[in-house]
Design an enzyme around this catalytic site. Structure first.
Site, mmCIF file in Angstrom:
data_model
loop_
_atom_site.group_PDB
_atom_site.id
_atom_site.type_symbol
_atom_site.label_atom_id
_atom_site.label_comp_id
_atom_site.label_asym_id
_atom_site.label_seq_id
_atom_site.Cartn_x
_atom_site.Cartn_y
_atom_site.Cartn_z
ATOM 1 N N GLU A 292 0.824 -1.213 0.000
ATOM 2 C CA GLU A 292 0.000 0.000 0.000
ATOM 3 C C GLU A 292 0.856 1.261 0.000
ATOM 4 O O GLU A 292 0.609 2.208 0.734
ATOM 5 C CB GLU A 292 -0.973 -0.025 1.187
ATOM 6 C CG GLU A 292 -1.898 -1.232 1.139
ATOM 7 C CD GLU A 292 -2.957 -1.277 2.238
ATOM 8 O OE1 GLU A 292 -2.734 -0.693 3.310
ATOM 9 O OE2 GLU A 292 -4.006 -1.911 1.998
ATOM 10 N N LYS A 366 -1.767 -11.503 8.977
ATOM 11 C CA LYS A 366 -3.180 -11.246 9.275
ATOM 12 C C LYS A 366 -3.944 -12.567 9.271
ATOM 13 O O LYS A 366 -3.635 -13.460 8.478
ATOM 14 C CB LYS A 366 -3.788 -10.314 8.230
ATOM 15 C CG LYS A 366 -3.320 -8.879 8.355
ATOM 16 C CD LYS A 366 -4.105 -7.944 7.453
ATOM 17 C CE LYS A 366 -3.574 -6.522 7.613
ATOM 18 N NZ LYS A 366 -4.343 -5.503 6.891
ATOM 19 N N ASP A 371 -8.297 -8.976 4.433
ATOM 20 C CA ASP A 371 -8.073 -7.822 5.294
ATOM 21 C C ASP A 371 -9.128 -7.727 6.391
ATOM 22 O O ASP A 371 -9.983 -6.854 6.339
ATOM 23 C CB ASP A 371 -8.092 -6.547 4.436
ATOM 24 C CG ASP A 371 -7.496 -5.368 5.173
ATOM 25 O OD1 ASP A 371 -6.942 -5.572 6.257
ATOM 26 O OD2 ASP A 371 -7.586 -4.242 4.648
ATOM 27 N N GLU A 393 -1.831 -11.958 13.438
ATOM 28 C CA GLU A 393 -2.261 -10.561 13.604
ATOM 29 C C GLU A 393 -3.781 -10.473 13.554
ATOM 30 O O GLU A 393 -4.413 -10.931 12.604
ATOM 31 C CB GLU A 393 -1.644 -9.678 12.513
ATOM 32 C CG GLU A 393 -2.024 -8.213 12.672
ATOM 33 C CD GLU A 393 -1.385 -7.278 11.631
ATOM 34 O OE1 GLU A 393 -0.185 -7.438 11.323
ATOM 35 O OE2 GLU A 393 -2.095 -6.401 11.121
ATOM 36 N N GLU A 399 -12.451 -1.897 12.063
ATOM 37 C CA GLU A 399 -12.473 -1.268 10.736
ATOM 38 C C GLU A 399 -13.601 -1.804 9.863
ATOM 39 O O GLU A 399 -14.333 -1.036 9.247
ATOM 40 C CB GLU A 399 -11.117 -1.490 10.054
ATOM 41 C CG GLU A 399 -11.073 -0.943 8.638
ATOM 42 C CD GLU A 399 -9.717 -1.118 7.967
ATOM 43 O OE1 GLU A 399 -8.780 -1.628 8.605
ATOM 44 O OE2 GLU A 399 -9.604 -0.730 6.789
ATOM 45 N N GLU A 532 -22.392 -10.218 10.783
ATOM 46 C CA GLU A 532 -22.190 -10.951 9.526
ATOM 47 C C GLU A 532 -23.519 -11.098 8.780
ATOM 48 O O GLU A 532 -23.574 -10.974 7.557
ATOM 49 C CB GLU A 532 -21.603 -12.333 9.835
ATOM 50 C CG GLU A 532 -21.338 -13.183 8.604
ATOM 51 C CD GLU A 532 -20.763 -14.549 8.958
ATOM 52 O OE1 GLU A 532 -20.982 -15.015 10.102
ATOM 53 O OE2 GLU A 532 -20.095 -15.149 8.097
ATOM 54 N N TRP A 562 -8.125 -2.398 -6.088
ATOM 55 C CA TRP A 562 -7.763 -2.929 -4.774
ATOM 56 C C TRP A 562 -7.850 -4.451 -4.644
ATOM 57 O O TRP A 562 -7.492 -5.021 -3.614
ATOM 58 C CB TRP A 562 -8.634 -2.282 -3.680
ATOM 59 C CG TRP A 562 -8.280 -0.839 -3.497
ATOM 60 C CD1 TRP A 562 -8.866 0.236 -4.108
ATOM 61 C CD2 TRP A 562 -7.230 -0.290 -2.685
ATOM 62 N NE1 TRP A 562 -8.251 1.406 -3.714
ATOM 63 C CE2 TRP A 562 -7.244 1.104 -2.832
ATOM 64 C CE3 TRP A 562 -6.281 -0.862 -1.828
ATOM 65 C CZ2 TRP A 562 -6.337 1.944 -2.173
ATOM 66 C CZ3 TRP A 562 -5.387 -0.019 -1.177
ATOM 67 C CH2 TRP A 562 -5.424 1.363 -1.351
HETATM 68 C C1 GCV Z 1 -2.419 0.700 8.314
HETATM 69 C C2 GCV Z 1 -5.940 -2.084 5.577
HETATM 70 C C3 GCV Z 1 -6.370 -0.788 6.187
HETATM 71 C C4 GCV Z 1 -5.222 0.196 6.211
HETATM 72 C C5 GCV Z 1 -4.047 -0.440 6.980
HETATM 73 C C6 GCV Z 1 -3.679 -1.737 6.277
HETATM 74 C C7 GCV Z 1 -2.571 -2.482 6.984
HETATM 75 O O1 GCV Z 1 -5.693 -1.943 4.229
HETATM 76 O O2 GCV Z 1 -7.450 -0.277 5.480
HETATM 77 O O3 GCV Z 1 -5.642 1.375 6.840
HETATM 78 O O4 GCV Z 1 -2.948 0.422 7.033
HETATM 79 O O5 GCV Z 1 -4.801 -2.579 6.233
HETATM 80 O O6 GCV Z 1 -2.884 -3.422 7.678
HETATM 81 O O7 GCV Z 1 -1.420 -2.116 6.832
#
Ligand code: GCV
Length: 700
Positions: A292, A366, A371, A393, A399, A532, A562
């Site tokens: 990113e 993650k 995400d 993670e 979010e 969910e 994306w």
């Molecule tokens: C800190 C997602 C989030 C981003 C975050 C990224 C990450 O894409 O929307 O805000 O960035 O994950 O985990 O690095």
């Protein structure tokens, strides 16, 4: 740099450490014995509690005769240690282990280190009266892993789009205020105390997206990190920094940050030396590279192992760690290109590097391949690197799960992930390693089932914090339960999330009638599933508004770079990730999951659209069609939110009115938002498919 513009004036909510949580301990005769800074912290806590509740406190030397005490918190005499002297029924001996014994109502907590004593103190606080009331006991408690970390995505400057805290839903940062590190760190002190009480022992204090100003925390602004580290140290918590891979260019004036360049490596060696000189117990660096827009080794044709190992060498003399994130993918994908699959990216980049990372590198993965969606399969990377230290993670900040406007208890989701088994037997009681085993190096993880070889020491847990300078710390007061549960699950991943809710309620609302506890259960127990139900169906993910990620927008990401698509058309929906006809992602799993996910007949319903593109008329294992499932769950989700609100309104007057007011305000938004989700998702799929709801409910 420091600033004095502390914004929030209201005293922060006590969360799970109100005075009342110390009543049992504070009303007793308590002895604290031993030295060390954290024993001092223990003694201060006990002194304050006994003064408040009429008990008695004395401070002794280890081994002094103790008469008449109801609770003794003591470092072990040199000749014994918790592991050497007791059954290891709650784990092995570690630096934070403690032994808890109760004989005829008198309790002794004994630890080899002052860190263990601090953990033992909060164990007693959590138990309350039960610490003293139960039958005789002799237990050793130890954390599942030494690495129990929180990551803050806080910026020093207010970022033009991401604000003071990236993905923060709880006001400003507790560390930074509009370009400055706060001069008043009393809020950080309270936070550290809360974290210590749930067992967190490491905190990364700045965003993994390291912008220009924040990069300077490593060098010019190190003095501010020293101040923050001093606050956390009193609570047994070590500080880490997120660093920019381009630091040698940004801060050192070099022309490159190529990890194989000698000048670059030397620059990092000097930078690390300065950091550990200033903060001897500093934890290490967290790195988001080639992701990113963050710089990384790819720019120089190097691998992520090249990048991570160069940093690892610089921090190795201090036992420092590099948390290197596996969240690496192409965020500039062409949506027309059906062969590229973002879900594959972490595995494709990192699996070939297994065994090449230095011993002090932890690859931070993650939990899912995309995400932090409300539902994803567990990331296959966790199973694919037996010769690498892996950290799991998680995301506490909500979010994609309602941004702390929606009451969503994530304990059940994390528990499910932690208990997932990649290899057979896969059942809950099966004998193969769980994800928790892989992250902690415990249980069955020591031997890799695929290869029979030994895994490295593990990488533990990391999660993105949900805390800000909000009065209730977390925006939604109930979101405190997520932070609480995360800490406790790091200590013991097998804990039951419903039991953790009981613990949280008992501490947070001491003395409240049982109806409050029951209402919290009614609201939160199934809240993950409820969220969910009214959002993206069957594991398809991302139907949120681009950018801020709140609220429904079914096609919001569909034609963007994306890499998060649902491919809905008039006939069907879902992403074909099979090996046979799709992107091949299912093949990244070991057996039996690769076959389970590959086949329509065995793929679990909740992940169907993650792995398969199916017609709306496809019949789920549940017996209903995909389209009818979408209608049914969306209507039921909103009904469940209404029931949550009703349950809470029955008890809302029994707790602090400010808290009730905040919860009511959040519930109003949750209901509004859930209704919007229901109506938009149902309308979208009715219009796409032309298939009416069997129950004839109103769809727009
Ligand atoms: C800190 C997602 C989030 C981003 C975050 C990224 C990450 O894409 O929307 O805000 O960035 O994950 O985990 O690095």
């Amino acid at each position: 740099m420091t600033g004095d513009t502390q914004r929030s004036t209201a005293a922060p909510h006590a969360a799970w450490l109100p005075d009342g949580a110390f009543a049992a301990l504070g009303s007793r005769r308590v002895v604290v014995a031993g030295d060390g800074a954290l024993t001092g912290t223990v003694a201060e806590e006990v002194a304050a509690a006994t003064a408040r509740f009429g008990g008695a406190f004395s401070r002794l030397e280890v081994g002094d005769a103790v008469a008449d005490a109801e609770l003794v918190l003591t470092l072990s005499p040199a000749e014994t240690s918790p592991a050497a002297s007791s059954p290891a029924d709650h784990g092995e001996d570690t630096d934070e282990s403690f032994r808890f014994t109760r004989e005829a109502g008198a309790v002794v907590v004994q630890a080899r280190t002052d860190a263990g004593l601090l953990r033992g103190l909060f164990h007693v606080v959590r138990l309350g009266e039960a610490a003293f009331d139960g039958p005789d006991a002799d237990e050793t408690h130890a954390p599942a892993t030494d690495l129990r970390m929180l990551d803050h995505w806080d910026n020093v400057d207010v970022h033009p789009t991401m604000g003071q805290v990236e993905r923060g839903y709880s006001g400003g940062s507790i560390f930074y205020d509009n370009g400055f590190v706060r001069s008043d760190l009393s809020r950080v002190e309270r936070y550290a105390r809360l974290l210590a009480a749930v067992g967190i022992n490491r905190v990364a204090i700045n965003n993994v997206n390291v912008h220009e100003h924040e990069a300077h925390l490593l060098t010019d602004d190190l003095g501010d990190v020293v101040r923050i580290a001093a606050v956390f140290r009193r609570w047994g918590i070590r500080v880490h920094l997120s660093v920019s891979f381009a630091s040698p260019i940004l801060l050192g004036g070099l022309g490159t940050s190529d990890p194989l360049d000698q000048d670059v490596a030397h620059w990092w060696v000097r930078a690390a030396a300065r950091v550990w000189d200033a903060i001897p117990d500093f934890g290490g660096f967290v790195v988001k590279a080639d992701s990113e827009g963050q710089p990384g080794p790819f720019a120089y044709g190097r691998t992520h192992a090249d990048g991570a190992n160069m940093l690892a060498a610089a921090v190795e003399p201090y036992d420092g760690l590099i948390h290197w994130r596996a969240f690496v993918y192409n965020h500039r994908q062409d949506w027309r290109d059906r062969s590229t699959d973002r879900a594959r990216a972490a595995f494709d980049h990192f699996h070939p590097l297994d065994g090449t990372f230095s011993d002090n590198v932890i690859v931070q993965v993650k939990y899912g391949p995309l995400d932090f969606q409300v539902r994803e399969p567990v990331s296959p990377v966790l199973a694919a690197m037996p010769h690498t230290r892996i950290a799991l993670e998680l995301q506490i900040t909500q979010e994609y799960t309602g941004q702390q406007k929606h009451a969503v208890y994530l304990g059940p989701q994390w528990s499910q992930i932690l208990g997932f088994r990649f290899w057979e037997p896969t059942g809950r009681d099966g004998g193969s390693p769980t994800v928790a085993d892989l992250a902690t190096g415990r249980g069955k993880a020591a031997e890799d089932p695929g290869t029979g070889t030994w895994r490295k020491p593990a990488g533990g847990f990391a999660a993105v914090s949900n805390v800000g300078d909000d009065e209730f710390w977390t925006g939604h007061p109930f979101a405190q339960a997520n932070l609480y549960a995360y800490g406790r699950l790091c200590w013991d991943p097998t804990l039951d999330p419903a039991t953790l809710l009981d613990e949280w309620v008992g501490l947070t609302f001491p003395g409240a009638p049982d109806a409050v506890r029951q209402a919290v259960h009614t609201v939160l127990d199934r809240s993950w599933e409820t969220y969910e139900q009214y959002t993206a169906p069957l594991g398809v993910g991302f139907m949120v508004r681009p950018g801020h990620h709140y609220g429904p927008d079914v096609d919001g990401y569909e034609y963007t770079p994306w890499g998060t698509y649902h491919f809905a058309d008039r006939d069907g929906i879902g992403v074909d990730r099979t090996v046979r006809t799709g992107t091949g992602y299912a093949g990244q799993y070991p057996s039996p999951w690769r076959e389970t996910y590959e086949s329509l007949s065995t793929c679990p319903d909740e992940l169907l659209l993650f792995f398969h593109h199916v017609p709306y008329t496809h019949v789920l294992h549940s017996g209903t069609t995909v389209i009818q499932h979408i209608y049914d769950t969306h209507f039921e989700g909103v009904e469940r939110v209404e029931a949550m609100i009703a349950a809470w309104s029955d008890v809302s007057t029994l707790v602090d009115p400010r808290l009730s007011e905040r919860v009511a305000e959040r519930f109003a938004e949750q209901l509004h938002s859930a209704t919007e989700w229901r109506d938009q998702i149902s309308a979208y799929f009715l219009r796409k498919s032309g298939i009416p709801d069997e129950l004839g409910r109103t769809i727009y």
